[in-house]
Write an enzyme that holds these catalytic residues in place. Structure first.
Site, short mmCIF file in Angstrom:
data_model
loop_
_atom_site.label_atom_id
_atom_site.label_comp_id
_atom_site.label_asym_id
_atom_site.label_seq_id
_atom_site.Cartn_x
_atom_site.Cartn_y
_atom_site.Cartn_z
CG ASP A 123 -2.10 -0.85 1.18
OD1 ASP A 123 -2.39 -1.36 0.09
OD2 ASP A 123 -2.76 -1.02 2.22
CG MET A 124 2.06 5.44 -2.04
SD MET A 124 3.79 5.04 -1.68
CE MET A 124 4.36 4.44 -3.26
NE ARG A 177 -4.81 -1.60 -4.31
CZ ARG A 177 -4.43 -1.92 -3.07
NH1 ARG A 177 -3.99 -1.00 -2.22
NH2 ARG A 177 -4.46 -3.17 -2.66
CB THR A 219 -11.76 4.60 -8.78
OG1 THR A 219 -12.50 5.79 -8.55
CG2 THR A 219 -12.22 3.95 -10.07
NE ARG A 282 -8.33 5.57 5.68
CZ ARG A 282 -8.79 4.56 4.96
NH1 ARG A 282 -8.48 3.34 5.27
NH2 ARG A 282 -9.57 4.79 3.93
P1 FDA Z 1 -14.26 9.51 -4.58
O1 FDA Z 1 -13.62 9.76 -3.27
O2 FDA Z 1 -14.64 10.68 -5.40
O3 FDA Z 1 -15.49 8.60 -4.34
C1 FDA Z 1 -16.46 8.35 -5.37
C2 FDA Z 1 -17.72 7.95 -4.66
O4 FDA Z 1 -17.51 6.70 -3.99
C3 FDA Z 1 -18.14 8.92 -3.56
O5 FDA Z 1 -18.96 9.94 -4.07
C4 FDA Z 1 -18.85 8.03 -2.61
O6 FDA Z 1 -20.17 7.81 -3.04
C5 FDA Z 1 -18.11 6.73 -2.71
N1 FDA Z 1 -17.06 6.55 -1.69
C6 FDA Z 1 -15.74 6.71 -1.84
N2 FDA Z 1 -15.09 6.40 -0.70
C7 FDA Z 1 -16.04 6.04 0.20
C8 FDA Z 1 -16.03 5.60 1.54
N3 FDA Z 1 -14.89 5.46 2.25
N4 FDA Z 1 -17.22 5.31 2.13
C9 FDA Z 1 -18.39 5.43 1.44
N5 FDA Z 1 -18.46 5.83 0.17
C10 FDA Z 1 -17.31 6.13 -0.45
N6 FDA Z 1 -5.21 5.34 -1.03
C11 FDA Z 1 -3.90 5.52 -0.75
O7 FDA Z 1 -3.46 6.66 -0.54
N7 FDA Z 1 -3.07 4.44 -0.66
C12 FDA Z 1 -3.49 3.17 -0.90
O8 FDA Z 1 -2.68 2.23 -0.83
C13 FDA Z 1 -4.86 2.98 -1.21
N8 FDA Z 1 -5.35 1.73 -1.45
C14 FDA Z 1 -6.65 1.59 -1.92
C15 FDA Z 1 -7.11 0.33 -2.29
C16 FDA Z 1 -8.37 0.21 -2.87
C17 FDA Z 1 -8.84 -1.14 -3.32
C18 FDA Z 1 -9.20 1.36 -3.04
C19 FDA Z 1 -10.53 1.26 -3.71
C20 FDA Z 1 -8.76 2.59 -2.62
C21 FDA Z 1 -7.49 2.72 -2.04
N9 FDA Z 1 -7.03 3.95 -1.59
C22 FDA Z 1 -5.71 4.10 -1.27
C23 FDA Z 1 -7.98 5.06 -1.40
C24 FDA Z 1 -8.06 5.95 -2.63
O9 FDA Z 1 -6.87 6.67 -2.77
C25 FDA Z 1 -9.22 6.96 -2.51
O10 FDA Z 1 -9.00 7.80 -1.43
C26 FDA Z 1 -10.59 6.32 -2.34
O11 FDA Z 1 -10.74 5.20 -3.16
C27 FDA Z 1 -11.69 7.32 -2.71
O12 FDA Z 1 -11.52 7.75 -4.04
P2 FDA Z 1 -12.49 7.33 -5.25
O13 FDA Z 1 -11.67 7.15 -6.47
O14 FDA Z 1 -13.32 6.19 -4.85
O15 FDA Z 1 -13.34 8.64 -5.53
#
Ligand code: FDA
Length: 314
Positions: A123-124, A177, A219, A282
């Protein structure tokens, strides 16, 4: 503003109450909880990546203990027939205490993964960790190609340069990822504008697909999912060269939609006794999550009234 206030108050609220908010996003406290959630996802044709939650550590002994817990965890999961791999945060293994201690622990984990024909995703974390995590990844990828991967954050200004440099690693091509990035970073380090981050995400993804690098598209943003569909089509990327990834409990409808289109999906399943500290930390890192948690409470309550037997995750 409201999110920030709530994020500050939550750590002082009763643990049981926080659990009501958090359980949608965390599989539980025990390995059995992680296994149960993983089997349930596997039964829906979804792979998992397992994350053992851990709090901030200060001593090398804690890093050693976390490594031991991960080793046990890998033993349990790989022998249970669960289809999935493992995600690890290097700070849990001592990255901010001693780089070489962390490298040594991660090396042991990746070696074990390689022996089991499995895979560890690094993970980053926040920007102070990026250089060290890249360095560790490069060393491990050279020794255990195909058994270790890294996360790249589209919001970092440096990410395209990192991608260009990492794409020159000797075959087999690395496995990334791609996500937006979750930590709060200063503007000279990370793009801050929502749309700008999306554009960089798609630019990074395009570079990855063009260079035939395996990618986990992580995402829940529909705009990015649609943009990814277009790029996958443009580059005629075979279905075994990418997967979508989502967090446990987040946007299950979008997840079902993607799976129904025939794309591979992997869900990030966090579990562990440290869920309380993890959740509240978090929240402090990114108070916007508080609004998701509140929303989740109402959605959950609504679901409960309509379908009392429904599992909170699906
Ligand atoms: P965005 O935040 O715009 O979310 C889109 C929509 O998804 C929102 O409008 C909401 O409806 C829904 N949503 C998103 N997050 C939600 C939550 N927590 N609860 C409820 N609804 C939510 N980051 C990082 O810095 N290092 C890492 O190693 C990882 N690893 C990682 C693994 C995986 C499998 C995922 C999916 C994500 C990560 N992340 C991460 C987190 C990533 O950087 C990011 O912060 C989140 O995925 C939210 O961004 P979105 O692209 O989903 O868009």
């Amino acid at each position: 503003m409201l999110s920030r206030t709530i994020a500050n108050i939550l750590p002082y609220m009763p643990k049981k109450l926080i659990w009501i908010f958090s359980k949608r996003y965390i599989a539980g406290e025990t390995v059995e909880d992680g296994l149960r959630a993983s089997r349930e996802l596997n039964s829906q044709g979804i792979e998992v990546t397992i994350d053992l939650l851990g709090e901030f550590i200060r001593h090398p002994e804690q890093a050693e203990e976390n490594k031991r817990r991960y080793m046990d965890l890998m033993e349990r999961f790989t022998s249970s027939g669960v289809s999935g791999n493992f995600s690890v945060k290097p700070t849990m293994l001592g990255l901010l205490i001693d780089h070489e201690i962390c490298y040594g622990h991660l090396r042991e984990l990746v070696e074990k993964a390689a022996l089991r024909n499995n895979f560890i995703r690094i993970d980053m974390e926040d920007s102070q960790c990026v250089e060290s995590e890249l360095n560790i990844f490069r060393r491990l990828a050279a020794e255990f190609p195909g058994h270790v991967g890294l996360v790249l954050q589209a919001y970092l200004r440096r990410t395209m340069d990192d991608l260009v440099s990492l794409s020159k690693l000797p075959a087999p091509a690395p496995n990334f990822r791609l996500c937006k990035g979750i930590y709060v970073e200063p503007p000279h380090v990370a793009y801050k504008d929502y749309q700008e981050i999306r554009e960089h995400f798609l630019e990074d993804l395009e570079f990855i697909l063009k260079n035939n690098i395996y990618v986990g598209i992580a995402t829940h943003d529909k705009y990015l999912v649609n943009g990814s569909f277009e790029l996958l089509k443009k580059y005629r990327t075979p279905r075994d060269r990418y997967e979508f990834q989502m967090l446990y409990g987040v946007t299950p409808e979008l997840r079902h939609f993607i799976v129904a289109q025939g794309h591979r999906m992997r869900v990030y399943v966090p579990f562990g006794k440290d869920w309380f500290n993890y959740s509240t930390r978090r929240l402090k890192e990114n108070p916007k999550i508080a609004s998701h948690i509140i929303k989740a409470l109402f959605v959950r309550e609504q679901n409960r009234r309509i379908t009392p037997e429904k599992h909170s995750e699906s």
